[in-house]
Design a protein around this motif. Structure first.
Motif, PDB file in Angstrom:
ATOM      1  N   GLU A  28       0.822  -1.206   0.000  1.00 29.54           N
ATOM      2  CA  GLU A  28       0.000   0.000   0.000  1.00 29.54           C
ATOM      3  C   GLU A  28       0.859   1.260   0.000  1.00 29.54           C
ATOM      4  O   GLU A  28       0.563   2.223  -0.720  1.00 29.54           O
TER       5      GLU A  28
ATOM      6  N   LYS B 146      -0.940   0.383  -3.761  1.00 34.04           N
ATOM      7  CA  LYS B 146      -2.003  -0.568  -4.073  1.00 34.04           C
ATOM      8  C   LYS B 146      -3.159  -0.374  -3.105  1.00 34.04           C
ATOM      9  O   LYS B 146      -2.948  -0.164  -1.913  1.00 34.04           O
TER      10      LYS B 146
ATOM     11  N   GLU C 174      -6.297  -5.184  -3.515  1.00 32.80           N
ATOM     12  CA  GLU C 174      -5.241  -5.633  -4.429  1.00 32.80           C
ATOM     13  C   GLU C 174      -3.980  -5.997  -3.648  1.00 32.80           C
ATOM     14  O   GLU C 174      -3.304  -6.988  -3.964  1.00 32.80           O
ATOM     15  N   ALA C 175      -3.655  -5.224  -2.623  1.00 36.92           N
ATOM     16  CA  ALA C 175      -2.487  -5.517  -1.791  1.00 36.92           C
ATOM     17  C   ALA C 175      -2.625  -6.885  -1.131  1.00 36.92           C
ATOM     18  O   ALA C 175      -1.663  -7.664  -1.087  1.00 36.92           O
TER      19      ALA C 175
ATOM     20  N   CYS D 214       4.519  -6.913  -8.133  1.00 30.69           N
ATOM     21  CA  CYS D 214       3.991  -5.698  -7.491  1.00 30.69           C
ATOM     22  C   CYS D 214       3.658  -4.612  -8.501  1.00 30.69           C
ATOM     23  O   CYS D 214       2.923  -3.683  -8.187  1.00 30.69           O
TER      24      CYS D 214
END
Length: 75
Positions: free
Chosen positions: A17, A22, A26-27, A42
């Motif tokens: 994050e 992100k 999604e993270a 990533c």
């Protein structure tokens, strides 16, 4: 990013994050890929930006005492 037996899942999400910007969902998905597959993507960035992000990840991990490893590959 590469999986290890010491870095917490929460810390990996925090790094995703903070460094890679992100969103939480999604993270968490990337973190699970790292945990289950041993490695996770990533993002795709220009070389200089990728280098900076890898350095930031390593600095954050060192400051918290984690051996988290991040690398970059040419695509």
């Amino acid at each position: 990013m590469h999986n290890d037996d010491y870095t917490t899942m929460e810390f990996v999400v925090q790094v995703l994050e903070a460094v890679f910007r992100k969103p939480p969902t999604e993270a968490n998905q990337i973190m699970l890929n790292i945990h289950l597959k041993g490695v996770g993507l990533c993002g795709v960035y220009p070389h200089e930006i990728a280098e900076t992000k890898v350095d930031k990840v390593h600095a954050m991990a060192r400051s918290e005492g984690f051996p988290l490893r991040c690398s970059m590959e040419q695509v």
